[in-house]
Every structure is written in structure tokens, then in C-alpha cells.
Scaffold this active site. Structure first.
Site, PDB file in Angstrom:
ATOM      1  N   ASP A  57      -2.385  -1.199  -5.749  1.00 42.07           N
ATOM      2  CA  ASP A  57      -2.591  -0.315  -4.695  1.00 42.07           C
ATOM      3  C   ASP A  57      -3.614   0.781  -5.557  1.00 42.07           C
ATOM      4  OD1 ASP A  57      -3.238   1.642  -2.722  1.00 42.07           O
ATOM      5  OD2 ASP A  57      -1.107   2.376  -2.586  1.00 42.07           O
TER       6      ASP A  57
ATOM      7  N   LEU B 185       0.731  -1.255   0.022  1.00 35.87           N
ATOM      8  CA  LEU B 185      -0.052   0.202   0.133  1.00 35.87           C
ATOM      9  C   LEU B 185       0.815   1.363   0.144  1.00 35.87           C
ATOM     10  CD1 LEU B 185      -2.878  -1.088   2.441  1.00 35.87           C
ATOM     11  CD2 LEU B 185      -2.724  -1.036  -0.110  1.00 35.87           C
ATOM     12  N   CYS B 186       0.310   2.375  -0.419  1.00 35.54           N
ATOM     13  CA  CYS B 186       0.974   3.658  -0.343  1.00 35.54           C
ATOM     14  C   CYS B 186       1.581   3.995   0.972  1.00 35.54           C
ATOM     15  CB  CYS B 186      -0.209   4.654  -0.746  1.00 35.54           C
ATOM     16  SG  CYS B 186       0.368   6.325  -0.873  1.00 35.54           S
ATOM     17  N   PRO B 187       2.868   4.475   0.813  1.00 32.67           N
ATOM     18  CA  PRO B 187       3.686   4.612  -0.445  1.00 32.67           C
ATOM     19  C   PRO B 187       4.689   3.894  -0.631  1.00 32.67           C
ATOM     20  CG  PRO B 187       4.585   5.819   1.613  1.00 32.67           C
ATOM     21  CD  PRO B 187       3.326   4.948   1.957  1.00 32.67           C
TER      22      PRO B 187
END
Length: 77
Positions: free
Chosen positions: A41, A14-16
Site C-alpha cells: 500500500d 489498503l490503509c489502515p
């Protein structure tokens, strides 16, 4: 267009993390090399192009394959 030199599997991250891992991998690659990034994502659709613009790398292509996102990033230089 450009054949990828390396592939980064960022599926499940997931981000980042997809962008951070792409940045780290690109640092070790020679200028002009192409990194293929696999991601799932939803934020990567915005994050990866923004990262390329901010860092000076070229987003060669952006698409979908087998239910996930695929980006080809050419390292500057």
C-alpha cells in the site's frame, strides 16, 4: 541488525489495515521482539513510521524487496 521474530504479510491490504494488523500482532509479542511487515500500500510508507513514533515502537529498518515494502519494527519494552 535485528532478526525478525515474526512476519506479517499485509500485501494487498489498503490503509489502515497494514498498521492495524501490525498493532494487533505486536500486542501478542514480547518486548524487544522484531516484527517484519510486508506491504504494498503506497500509504504504508507514511503510516508505518508514524505508527511507530506514536506507539513507542522502534522502526529498525524500512526498505524494498521483490517489489514491495519491508519494515522491521521492534516492540517497545
Amino acid at each position: 541488525m535485528s532478526n525478525p521474530t515474526e512476519t506479517l504479510d499485509a500485501l494487498g491490504l489498503l490503509c489502515p489495515l497494514p498498521v492495524l494488523k501490525a498493532r494487533k500482532r505486536l500486542k501478542s509479542m514480547p518486548g524487544g521482539a522484531v516484527l517484519r511487515v510486508l506491504a504494498d500500500d503506497p500509504a504504508a510508507i507514511i503510516d508505518v513510521p508514524h505508527f511507530c513514533t506514536e506507539s513507542g515502537h522502534k522502526l529498525v529498518s524500512q526498505g524494498e524487496e521483490n517489489g514491495h515494502q519491508v519494515y522491521l519494527i521492534q516492540k517497545q519494552g
